[in-house]
Design an enzyme around this catalytic site. Structure first.
Site, mmCIF file in Angstrom:
data_model
loop_
_atom_site.group_PDB
_atom_site.id
_atom_site.type_symbol
_atom_site.label_atom_id
_atom_site.label_comp_id
_atom_site.label_asym_id
_atom_site.label_seq_id
_atom_site.Cartn_x
_atom_site.Cartn_y
_atom_site.Cartn_z
ATOM 1 N N GLY A 713 -9.978 -6.286 9.795
ATOM 2 C CA GLY A 713 -8.679 -5.634 9.939
ATOM 3 C C GLY A 713 -7.746 -6.372 10.871
ATOM 4 O O GLY A 713 -6.647 -5.899 11.141
ATOM 5 N N PRO A 750 -13.603 -10.525 9.920
ATOM 6 C CA PRO A 750 -12.220 -10.721 9.461
ATOM 7 C C PRO A 750 -12.153 -11.309 8.053
ATOM 8 O O PRO A 750 -13.025 -12.098 7.665
ATOM 9 C CB PRO A 750 -11.665 -11.718 10.471
ATOM 10 N N GLY A 751 -11.161 -10.918 7.296
ATOM 11 C CA GLY A 751 -10.917 -11.521 5.989
ATOM 12 C C GLY A 751 -9.516 -12.119 6.027
ATOM 13 O O GLY A 751 -9.321 -13.329 6.113
ATOM 14 N N ARG A 788 0.232 -7.181 -4.098
ATOM 15 C CA ARG A 788 0.433 -6.473 -2.824
ATOM 16 C C ARG A 788 1.803 -5.818 -2.677
ATOM 17 O O ARG A 788 1.898 -4.683 -2.224
ATOM 18 C CB ARG A 788 0.162 -7.410 -1.644
ATOM 19 N N TYR A 792 1.293 -1.960 -2.129
ATOM 20 C CA TYR A 792 1.453 -1.472 -0.750
ATOM 21 C C TYR A 792 2.890 -1.563 -0.253
ATOM 22 O O TYR A 792 3.137 -1.299 0.915
ATOM 23 C CB TYR A 792 0.644 -2.331 0.230
ATOM 24 N N CYS A 819 6.262 -6.287 -17.727
ATOM 25 C CA CYS A 819 7.020 -5.121 -18.180
ATOM 26 C C CYS A 819 6.656 -3.901 -17.340
ATOM 27 O O CYS A 819 5.869 -3.047 -17.763
ATOM 28 C CB CYS A 819 6.754 -4.872 -19.661
ATOM 29 N N GLU A 820 7.151 -3.861 -16.150
ATOM 30 C CA GLU A 820 6.928 -2.798 -15.156
ATOM 31 C C GLU A 820 8.120 -2.853 -14.224
ATOM 32 O O GLU A 820 8.448 -3.939 -13.729
ATOM 33 C CB GLU A 820 5.700 -3.121 -14.280
ATOM 34 N N TYR A 848 -6.045 -11.629 -0.428
ATOM 35 C CA TYR A 848 -5.744 -10.577 -1.404
ATOM 36 C C TYR A 848 -4.576 -10.948 -2.321
ATOM 37 O O TYR A 848 -3.785 -10.111 -2.720
ATOM 38 C CB TYR A 848 -5.458 -9.242 -0.684
#
Ligand code: ADP
Ligand code: ASP
Ligand code: MG
Length: 892
Positions: A713, A750-751, A788, A792, A819-820, A848
């Site tokens: 995190g 950690p990532g 992302r 988010y 198409c969004e 990510y």
């Protein structure tokens, strides 16, 4: 003072030691101290600012195709920045040299000549520029300083059979005393002399270079020629360590080494000293010191005589990659006269110096070291052809030499036995034991070198048992004392600015593409390893690119996996990975996944009482971690807060008593408590608070717990207004927890922190649209590549890489082709006027990004490539200074 009574001291400052105004203050202070306290005349030898030699190497290539302008402006910009920091006028101090560099680059373009002569001239300018700025600074600060062109002092020697490239780029100079030079420098009225490392001239006055990293050797030549009282090497670590401290944070400072030991450590691959810098000082009995520019008062390493004294002792472990073996087989060698003479004559004729040799009845194997030889394809093919007259010869590429260095190793052999078990199951191509009894070397597959050094280090160096007069504190301890390292990623300008040309070429060639910078990952890893924690595991869900995993593994980190697919990938890449570095932390996974994970030897984290209750027999006799929910999550968005009553992760604190009873009933031992609060956390105390909660739970309920795993995190700023996570404060708060609970190991996972900044997404502009007040810039990829922002509302920096210098002219939503209506990568961004085909860069997408991509709308997401890291000449097969270009490893 008469000229003959002037005594010199040589101080060499490396790339990072001359890169900022703060470091130049240290140079100023040290030079003053030598003059005022010791009555010496300092000869300060400087490198180019860090990475400048690489940049100039790339400039040679670009210049020959007429594309010198962008890199040239980069060179100018970096020196302008340093000049600003130093308070020096760039034009006055180095305008003429910058103009000369431009002339050289233009010439290379006009003549299409990027050969060794031009390469030497262009690459030499890094040292010329850094010393011009430095001399102006020292003079302005009131220390009169003579700027000396090293090429007028060091003249290279002719070497038999060497190629022109070797002669110009990897030259050697005589280390005879030079009274005329001493007199010339003594007569200079200025109390301080400043000159360049790396450069010399040949007998015709042409610029030549001393090989990559050769500034150390320049310093040694100056010391030898001037009969200096000392030769000091100032660098970015406090001295010689028992292994490369950037690879092994537990490596210990070596307080004292003999010339012989230092020579072996340097020759066998420790980059901190150039292999040729010991001999000149040794010959003239000039003491050497390695010192840390970041902290001038730190003790450092002393290199002096006295080789024979003392009992056997391993001083350091080194490894050298990019080693090439030549295996020569023949039936007829046994008891034959002159076979060795014949084959070695072939090496001599090609100007190749042999490093290690081993012989058997039918085979002789020799190693060639890239730092001592120009190992281009033509030379090697010629060598094989010559050898074929005497034997069957073949090359074994991609090897590494792992060496134990120290005195009287033969006497130590019986005690080394158990440590050498690290080589179990490991093909060893060659073993060599130096006649000097100072090194024992194993040549192995290159991809095994880091692992072997790490394992051997753990087995050979136990800080508690080693003599304090020889070994000092560990790198980790020294870093903790000094706070966060200045090269923390947050403090650095974005890497992609330096690689802009390369990125533009990639985007035009390959279409939308994620690009990863290896240096950013290693820097982040080093920063994390400076924290007072026992283990750092990479949460690989952030980015499972194989090349990236290799890099992470090579830095000694472990892996946190959340699925069998992730476990498989790690074990395919590193079948011999120490299982203590592997964690499996799934959530609501089926029973068979736990079975599989346990069978691999990974430590499993259980995050539900259900598992203990229903599948207890699986865990019987095993050691497990429990994932605890401390009650409240943190993070940048609801979706990434992974603790608290509504989160699906973890066992509530109130249920821990039951968990303990269930674990006992199942016959399983809880050895770790784990928690993970969420993602993108920037408050530095969060992990310490979490550790205290876990420590309390462990003390009350789980006497077998050894590890508190604080999860990941660790945030990376997304918007310009956010400030970076303060790792120093994080480290201090964790150190306080350790002091209060010394029996627990602290781990982190950690990532994002490791990889986010390493990645960018590149995509070309497709169409532009304006509807009333609102403008859109369309890209060839969108939420299918980067989810992302849609998922988010995450913010990612977006710039027009094609027009980086152009002022912002429009405010637009940056959108993809999906198409969004949520397919928006950035809202209301200020951009220069964009055109179809421009390349836009979306920043901080190493974590990510590609990992969460999909083929929605049957549009393939952007693939991901890892740029080549710069490899020093000792590891490269081409000419020194050559930098790998856009070659990339495969995407996920
Ligand atoms: P400079 O630019 O000052 O010449 P270098 O990068 O050439 O510095 O050398 C310093 C680096 O050498 C350190 O940052 C460290 O990673 C590396 N190194 C490798 N092996 C060792 C070792 N045994 N002891 C100390 N440093 C080492
Ligand atoms: N600047 C040169 C290099 O990067 C020499 C040195 O720094 O020692 O190789
Ligand atoms: Mg160096």
């Amino acid at each position: 003072m008469s000229v003959s009574s002037v005594r010199f001291v040589v101080l060499k400052f490396g790339g990072t030691s001359v890169a900022t105004a703060e470091r130049w203050r240290t140079i100023l202070e040290q030079a003053r101290e030598r003059i005022e306290r010791e009555g010496l005349k300092p000869v300060v030898v400087c490198s180019a600012v860090s990475k400048m030699t690489d940049l100039l190497g790339r400039l040679v290539g670009e210049a020959t195709i007429g594309r010198h302008a962008p890199l040239l402006s980069k060179v100018r910009e970096l020196h302008a920045e340093l000049a600003r920091g130093l308070g020096v006028d760039l034009e006055a101090a180095a305008g003429a040299e910058l103009a000369e560099l431009e002339r050289l680059a233009l010439g290379a373009g006009l003549l299409r000549d990027g050969g060794p002569r031009v390469r030497a001239q262009i690459m030499a300018m890094g040292e010329i520029l850094s010393t011009r700025l430095g001399a102006a600074f020292l003079a302005r600060e009131g220390l009169p300083t003579a700027w000396l062109d090293a090429r007028t002092c060091l003249v290279s020697e002719a070497e038999e059979n060497r190629s022109e490239a070797h002669r110009l780029l990897n030259a050697t100079v005589s280390d005879e005393a030079d009274p005329a030079l001493a007199e010339r420098l003594a007569k200079l009225p200025e109390p301080c002399v400043l000159t360049q490392g790396f450069l010399a001239s040949d007998r015709e006055g042409q610029t030549v270079l001393l090989g990559r990293g050769g500034s150390d050797t320049s310093a040694a030549y100056f010391a030898a020629k001037l009969g200096a009282v000392r030769c000091e090497i100032w660098t970015d670590v406090p001295g010689l360590f028992t292994a490369d401290p950037r690879l092994i944070p537990a490596a210990l400072l070596v307080r004292q080494a003999s010339y012989g030991e230092a020579q072996e450590i340097a020759s066998m691959g420790a980059k901190v000293l150039h292999p040729r810098c010991i001999a000149p000082c040794r010959r003239h009995r000039i003491p050497m010191e390695i010192r840390w520019t970041n902290r001038p008062r730190a003790e450092g390493t002393h290199i002096v005589g006295g080789e024979k004294a003392g009992s056997g002792q391993v001083k350091a472990l080194t490894h050298k990659k990019g080693v090439l073996l030549v295996s020569m087989e023949t039936q007829g060698m046994w008891q034959q006269v002159g076979f060795l003479a014949n084959v070695f004559a072939c090496f001599k004729a090609r100007g190749l110096s042999v490093d290690l040799v081993s012989t058997s009845e039918m085979n002789v194997t020799a190693s060639l070291d890239g730092s001592a030889n120009m190992l281009d394809d033509a030379t090697l093919e010629g060598l094989l052809a010559d050898l074929s007259k005497h034997c069957r010869a073949r090359l074994i590429r991609s090897c590494a030499a792992v060496s134990l260095v120290g005195r009287h190793l033969r006497a130590l052999l019986p005690r080394l036995g158990s440590a050498l078990a690290a080589f179990e199951d490991q093909p060893i191509h060659l073993v060599s034991q130096a006649a000097s009894d100072l090194n024992l070397t194993f040549v192995v597959d290159e991809d095994q070198a880091d692992r072997l050094v790490r394992e051997l280090h753990g087995r050979l160096f136990d800080a508690k048992k080693l003599a304090e007069e020889t070994f000092g504190p560990s790198w980790r301890e020294l870093l903790a004392e000094q706070g966060p390292t200045p090269w923390l990623p947050a403090n650095r300008p974005a890497w992609w600015k330096e690689r802009r040309e390369q990125l533009l070429a990639l985007a035009h060639e390959r279409g939308p593409i994620y690009v990863l910078d290896p240096d950013s990952v290693t820097e982040a890893a080093a920063a994390l390893q400076g924290l007072p924690v026992e283990r750092v595991l990479y949460a690989m869900k952030a980015n499972p690119h194989p090349g990236l995993l290799r890099l992470v593994e090579s830095r000694g980190l472990g892996f946190d996996c959340v699925s069998p697919g992730e476990l498989d990938r790690v074990l395919e890449l590193f079948p011999r990975l120490d299982r203590a570095r592997l964690l499996f932390t799934p959530n609501f996974a089926p029973r068979h996944e736990y079975e599989r994970a346990l069978a691999t030897g990974a430590t499993v984290t259980v995050d539900n009482l259900f598992i203990l209750e229903r599948w207890g027999e699986l865990l019987a006799g095993k050691e497990i971690f429990l994932r605890v929910d401390p009650g409240a999550g943190r993070g940048h968005h609801d979706h990434v807060r992974t603790a608290g009553p509504q989160a699906k992760f973890g066992i509530a604190l109130a249920d821990l008593e039951r968990a303990a009873a269930l674990a006992q009933r199942a016959g399983t031992k809880v050895v770790g408590l784990h928690s993970h609060l969420g993602s993108g956390i920037l408050e530095p105390q969060s992990w310490a608070q979490e550790a205290l909660t876990l420590a309390e739970a462990a003390t009350r309920r789980f006497p077998g717990v050894r590890v508190l795993d604080l999860g990941g995190g660790l945030g990376v700023p997304e918007t310009p207004s956010q400030s970076a996570l303060d790792l120093k404060a994080m480290g201090q708060s964790l150190a306080a927890v350790r002091a209060a609970h010394p029996s627990y190991q602290l781990w982190i996972e950690p990532g994002r922190f490791l990889v986010a900044r390493a990645g960018v997404l590149l995509a070309r502009v497709t169409q532009l649209k304006t509807k009333g007040e609102v403008s859109f810039v369309g890209l060839e990829t969108g939420m299918n590549s980067l989810l992302r922002p849609a998922l988010y509302g995450a913010h990612h920096e977006i710039v027009n890489l094609t027009r980086l210098e152009a002022p912002a002219a429009v405010t637009a939503h940056v959108v993809g082709p999906i198409c969004e209506s949520g397919d928006v990568l950035g809202r209301s961004r200020r951009l220069p006027a964009c055109e179809e085909g421009d390349v836009l860069l979306i920043g901080t997408t190493g974590a990510y990004g590609r990992a969460m991509a999909s083929s929605y709308n049957l549009r393939e997401p952007a693939p991901e490539v890892l740029l080549d890291a710069y490899r020093p000449a000792s590891a490269a097969r081409g000419s020194p200074g050559q930098v790998a270009k856009v070659s990339t490893s495969s995407g996920t």
